[in-house]
Design a protein around this motif. Structure first.
Motif, PDB file in Angstrom:
ATOM      1  N   LEU A  12       0.768  -1.126   0.000  1.00 13.72           N
ATOM      2  CA  LEU A  12      -0.198   0.098   0.049  1.00 13.72           C
ATOM      3  C   LEU A  12       0.943   1.283  -0.061  1.00 13.72           C
ATOM      4  O   LEU A  12       0.669   2.296  -0.616  1.00 13.72           O
ATOM      5  CB  LEU A  12      -1.157   0.036   1.299  1.00 13.72           C
ATOM      6  CG  LEU A  12      -2.038  -1.007   1.236  1.00 13.72           C
ATOM      7  CD1 LEU A  12      -3.053  -0.877   2.563  1.00 13.72           C
ATOM      8  CD2 LEU A  12      -3.144  -0.662   0.016  1.00 13.72           C
ATOM      9  N   GLY A  13       2.132   1.341   0.890  1.00 16.38           N
ATOM     10  CA  GLY A  13       2.796   2.473   1.014  1.00 16.38           C
ATOM     11  C   GLY A  13       3.446   2.561  -0.333  1.00 16.38           C
ATOM     12  O   GLY A  13       3.684   3.934  -0.932  1.00 16.38           O
ATOM     13  N   GLY A  14       4.162   1.737  -1.096  1.00 16.30           N
ATOM     14  CA  GLY A  14       4.620   1.732  -2.460  1.00 16.30           C
ATOM     15  C   GLY A  14       3.634   2.207  -3.514  1.00 16.30           C
ATOM     16  O   GLY A  14       4.079   2.942  -4.349  1.00 16.30           O
ATOM     17  N   LEU A  15       2.426   1.716  -3.654  1.00 13.89           N
ATOM     18  CA  LEU A  15       1.608   1.873  -4.568  1.00 13.89           C
ATOM     19  C   LEU A  15       1.125   3.483  -4.489  1.00 13.89           C
ATOM     20  O   LEU A  15       1.234   4.227  -5.230  1.00 13.89           O
ATOM     21  CB  LEU A  15       0.464   1.177  -4.485  1.00 13.89           C
ATOM     22  CG  LEU A  15       0.465  -0.299  -4.843  1.00 13.89           C
ATOM     23  CD1 LEU A  15      -0.853  -1.079  -4.731  1.00 13.89           C
ATOM     24  CD2 LEU A  15       0.697  -0.326  -6.527  1.00 13.89           C
ATOM     25  N   LEU A  16       0.964   4.046  -3.191  1.00 13.25           N
ATOM     26  CA  LEU A  16       0.696   5.281  -2.953  1.00 13.25           C
ATOM     27  C   LEU A  16       1.693   6.321  -3.451  1.00 13.25           C
ATOM     28  O   LEU A  16       1.411   7.396  -4.119  1.00 13.25           O
ATOM     29  CB  LEU A  16       0.366   5.555  -1.714  1.00 13.25           C
ATOM     30  CG  LEU A  16      -0.234   6.983  -1.226  1.00 13.25           C
ATOM     31  CD1 LEU A  16      -1.548   7.455  -1.915  1.00 13.25           C
ATOM     32  CD2 LEU A  16      -0.074   7.386   0.346  1.00 13.25           C
ATOM     33  N   GLY A  17       2.834   5.827  -3.005  1.00 12.30           N
ATOM     34  CA  GLY A  17       4.224   6.586  -3.330  1.00 12.30           C
ATOM     35  C   GLY A  17       4.472   6.803  -4.896  1.00 12.30           C
ATOM     36  O   GLY A  17       4.625   7.872  -5.375  1.00 12.30           O
ATOM     37  N   GLY A  18       4.200   5.672  -5.616  1.00 10.83           N
ATOM     38  CA  GLY A  18       4.309   5.586  -7.043  1.00 10.83           C
ATOM     39  C   GLY A  18       3.287   6.589  -7.719  1.00 10.83           C
ATOM     40  O   GLY A  18       3.722   6.955  -8.708  1.00 10.83           O
ATOM     41  N   LEU A  19       2.031   6.278  -7.141  1.00 18.11           N
ATOM     42  CA  LEU A  19       0.961   7.038  -7.813  1.00 18.11           C
ATOM     43  C   LEU A  19       1.231   8.529  -7.727  1.00 18.11           C
ATOM     44  O   LEU A  19       0.963   9.462  -8.449  1.00 18.11           O
ATOM     45  CB  LEU A  19      -0.385   6.819  -7.283  1.00 18.11           C
ATOM     46  CG  LEU A  19      -1.612   7.370  -7.684  1.00 18.11           C
ATOM     47  CD1 LEU A  19      -1.758   6.776  -9.132  1.00 18.11           C
ATOM     48  CD2 LEU A  19      -2.879   6.823  -6.962  1.00 18.11           C
ATOM     49  N   LEU A  20       1.724   9.059  -6.524  1.00 20.17           N
ATOM     50  CA  LEU A  20       1.680  10.551  -6.372  1.00 20.17           C
ATOM     51  C   LEU A  20       3.250  10.966  -7.049  1.00 20.17           C
ATOM     52  O   LEU A  20       3.134  12.112  -7.831  1.00 20.17           O
ATOM     53  CB  LEU A  20       2.184  10.685  -4.866  1.00 20.17           C
ATOM     54  CG  LEU A  20       1.165  10.346  -3.919  1.00 20.17           C
ATOM     55  CD1 LEU A  20       1.251  10.697  -2.503  1.00 20.17           C
ATOM     56  CD2 LEU A  20      -0.151  11.552  -4.213  1.00 20.17           C
ATOM     57  N   ILE A  21       4.075  10.123  -7.296  1.00 23.12           N
ATOM     58  CA  ILE A  21       5.109  10.587  -8.309  1.00 23.12           C
ATOM     59  C   ILE A  21       4.749  10.755  -9.863  1.00 23.12           C
ATOM     60  O   ILE A  21       5.027  11.603 -10.362  1.00 23.12           O
ATOM     61  CB  ILE A  21       6.505   9.596  -8.179  1.00 23.12           C
ATOM     62  CG1 ILE A  21       7.201   9.818  -6.691  1.00 23.12           C
ATOM     63  CG2 ILE A  21       7.371   9.687  -9.346  1.00 23.12           C
ATOM     64  CD1 ILE A  21       8.096   8.658  -6.486  1.00 23.12           C
TER      65      ILE A  21
END
Length: 134
Positions: free
Chosen positions: A61-70
């Motif tokens: 979840l943390g990685g997906l959110l970070g990737g989406l924001l970038i």
């Protein structure tokens, strides 16, 4: 059964430490994934496999959110440059999103391993709530 409270706590720790970790590129995100996964595994309890599962979910979840924001940031920056910039920004955002998903996959794995260790530190099985019949 998944303890979503443990996953949410691990995710929030990963997200907050990931934002703070931007001051130390690479190392900050690595530490954020490890700490968040450990906490998710520890809070979930139940041993190695249960900790692994909860750490994996929190890290993913943390990685997906970070990737989406970038990817969103790059796409918006390209859109501000006009139509040609929008196309180029969209393509760059798609490429960056792909790389960010790969990073999210790695972050989920490292978080899962840390969660497994956290689960070992807290081997208690979560107790089921007994129904109140009286």
């Amino acid at each position: 059964m998944t303890n979503w409270r443990a996953v949410l706590i691990g995710f929030l720790i990963t997200a907050v430490l990931g934002i703070v970790g931007l001051t130390l590129p690479g190392v900050g995100q690595l530490a954020a994934g490890l700490i968040g996964g450990f906490v998710a595994g520890y809070v979930a309890g139940g041993g190695f496999l249960r900790g692994f599962w909860h750490g994996l979910l929190a890290g993913a979840l943390g990685g997906l959110l970070g990737g989406l924001l970038i990817a969103l940031f790059v796409a918006v920056a390209g859109w501000a440059a006009g139509p040609a910039g929008g196309v180029m920004g969209g393509l760059a955002g798609l490429g960056i999103f792909t790389v960010a998903m790969l990073v999210a996959f790695v972050m989920a794995l490292e978080s899962a391993l840390a969660g497994a260790v956290g689960g070992l530190f807290n081997p208690r099985r979560p107790r089921r709530r007994e129904p109140d019949y009286y």
